[in-house]
Scaffold this motif. Sequence first.
Motif, short mmCIF file in Angstrom:
data_model
loop_
_atom_site.label_atom_id
_atom_site.label_comp_id
_atom_site.label_asym_id
_atom_site.label_seq_id
_atom_site.Cartn_x
_atom_site.Cartn_y
_atom_site.Cartn_z
N PRO A 8 0.82 -1.20 0.00
CA PRO A 8 0.00 0.00 0.00
C PRO A 8 0.86 1.26 0.00
CG PRO A 8 0.06 -0.96 2.18
CD PRO A 8 0.86 -1.87 1.29
N ALA A 9 0.26 2.33 -0.48
CA ALA A 9 0.99 3.59 -0.49
C ALA A 9 1.27 4.02 0.95
CB ALA A 9 0.15 4.65 -1.19
N PRO A 10 2.42 4.63 1.22
CA PRO A 10 2.71 5.07 2.58
C PRO A 10 1.76 6.18 3.00
CG PRO A 10 4.36 5.88 1.06
CD PRO A 10 3.47 4.98 0.28
N LEU A 11 1.44 6.18 4.28
CA LEU A 11 0.50 7.17 4.77
C LEU A 11 1.25 8.23 5.56
CD1 LEU A 11 -2.18 4.67 5.80
CD2 LEU A 11 -2.74 6.79 4.64
N LEU B 161 -6.96 9.30 4.35
CA LEU B 161 -6.40 8.18 3.59
C LEU B 161 -6.14 8.59 2.15
CD1 LEU B 161 -8.78 5.31 4.77
CD2 LEU B 161 -6.59 5.98 5.73
N SER B 162 -5.17 7.91 1.53
CA SER B 162 -4.89 8.17 0.11
C SER B 162 -5.96 7.50 -0.75
CB SER B 162 -3.53 7.60 -0.24
OG SER B 162 -3.56 6.20 -0.12
N MET B 165 -5.89 3.74 -0.72
CA MET B 165 -6.36 3.24 0.57
C MET B 165 -7.87 3.30 0.65
SD MET B 165 -4.34 2.14 2.78
CE MET B 165 -2.61 1.85 2.70
N ARG B 168 -9.42 0.60 -1.21
CA ARG B 168 -9.35 -0.64 -0.44
C ARG B 168 -10.45 -0.69 0.60
NH1 ARG B 168 -4.10 -3.27 -0.69
NH2 ARG B 168 -2.93 -2.17 -2.29
N MET B 170 -13.30 0.86 0.34
CA MET B 170 -14.54 0.61 -0.40
C MET B 170 -14.73 -0.88 -0.68
SD MET B 170 -16.24 3.36 -1.06
CE MET B 170 -17.36 2.68 -2.27
#
Lengths: 319, 335
Positions: A8-11, B161-162, B165, B168, B170
């Motif tokens: 996953p993309a870093p947050l 969240l991006s 994310m 995901r 959803m």
Amino acid sequence: MSVVQAQPAPLAEEAPVSLWRDAWYRLKRNRLAIFGLCVIALLAFVALFGPYLTPYDFLGQDLEARNQAPSLAHLFGTDDLGRDVFSRVVYGTRTAFLVAVVVTAIALVLGTVLGAVAGFFGNPFDGVIMWLTDVTMSVPNLLLVVVINASLKTPIAQWMEARYLETLNPFYRETVWIDFLLVFGSMALISWPPYARLVRAQVLSIRSRPYITAAQALGLSNRIILMRYVIPNALGPLIVAVSAGLGTAMVLESAFSFLGVGVNPPTPSWGNMISDGLRVWQHYPHLLAAPAAVLGLASVAFSFLGDGLNDALNPRGSK
Amino acid sequence: MMSAKTEKRLLDVKGLTVEIETRRGPAVVVDGIDLHVDKGETLGVVGESGCGKSLTMLSLMRLLPNKIRVAKGKARFDGRDLQTMSNRELRKVRGGDIGFVFQDPMTSLNPVMRIGDQLAEPLIYLRGMSRKQARARAVELLRLVGIPGSEERIQAYPHELSGGMRQRVMIAIGLACEPKLLIADEPTTALDVTIQAQIVDLVKGLREKLGMSVVWITHDLALIAGLVDRVVVLYAGTVVEDAPVDELYANPQHPYTRGLLASIPKLSDAPASRLNSIGGTPPEPGRRPEGCPFAPRCPLAMDICRTHVPKLEPISAAGSHRAACFAVEKAREAA
């Protein structure tokens, strides 16, 4: 499979910032709004603990000390019956807050429910409710309140008296609360339409957002979608409207009491104190100045707070 | 059809027609679509923007916006008629049997609700779970869709969240009630390319793990090549080709499918060469041409194409590959 491997993309590592905390941060930097908030807090404190703060009974007459100018013994002086004006202003604050809070609460609940139903379910509810709103708004406020008070107060009072003579139950002798009941009722009746319109407009715009369709696709019922998805998202502008509405309700109560269709003497209200003071203001200006200044302060405080909340909750609207 | 065959059908749509109400009367946007999804199968639904992909899927769940309605057709899910069932039953199907993942993760989550609550909501209201159980399940679901630190993440608001994310999340919401069918409506369109691949991989893995059927709506033929079993190509609200995925790529029949495949850039193309595209745009609703809707843009259009509407005919011996095109039919007869 790659379920676990998917990277996953870093947050961002920032602490979670909620909408409300964000709004509070912006509000804090608005000096006028904070000034308004402080004044309101002070007035609310006075309203709540009034009886413990005042040195005199608001009804206690001291005919030896009538029409005195402000002094240490009587901070705002005394009126033509020798009553302490400071105590009466404090009690007037209670009246103002009581009326404002109760009226706004009734109007808010009524307006929110009607507006949300109109916006969410559409016609025929929308048509009927909006028609009702327009009709209510088209009647001049003052006229409506005068009509209600003039036509209902006397019959109710007479009925109460008859009941009292019949039963000798002390409950029927106390008539001050009829005043309040009529003021609450008539003011709530004229105050709900703006809330209904605001909520309806909000709901109409929210209803077509994708997250509402998503909630429907989850099988959630209309009631849950309305309560948990639609109304919380409409809350921002509503809070601003409530803050402004509380101030308006206070001014309105004073206006009606001033005209003699609101809270009646001897119950102190800023409005009827101003009305009394106006007759003798050339000789005893403090009788007019004290309640008028407090009313002005309260009204300005609510405007400032409302403005500040508006900026804080709509960050896009401010510079 | 034999009964054995209908039983393995999970979703069976017959002659579905959707209309938009306009000032000039109803305009057809979905025109008599037939499609089906078998149990455990993954179906790709492909077509340009505005050809009725999303409306078809929304109409199945009776989620069409105002002024758009199903004019005729039948949709059966697991043997039950979706169009005639009561609202109460339908709500159970929406939440329990069919999961939906929407196109735009930025706007499809409630901005004022923590994602944990949004995940828990259907579990509490539809599955009757306690708050505590639902919360535990929410954490589990977030872990399932590959969100790290899910215990803390359920406290987050969507804006924290991006995009990847959120998509995901959803998907996790779509999976919350363990649906038999997951409908993903262009779930990767709003995401960048690397995230797109992750989401495709994620759904692929979940499908195997949970044994569900998937309908993946997209306009990106390349993206779904490794994901789906069968592809239905839509054009202007009609099915123009329906084939197993390998067959479709190896042997596309309909000129529209060929055009779509040709417009995927390839590494073997000459550097800086022009990208292929299909000239023109799909017809607007209400202005559909007589005859084949693709005829005005079709390089192979004949006279008959402008007067008659071609039917979806089997073109392989097994009957699993079907196309609706007069030119294809003629070529086969000539061969």
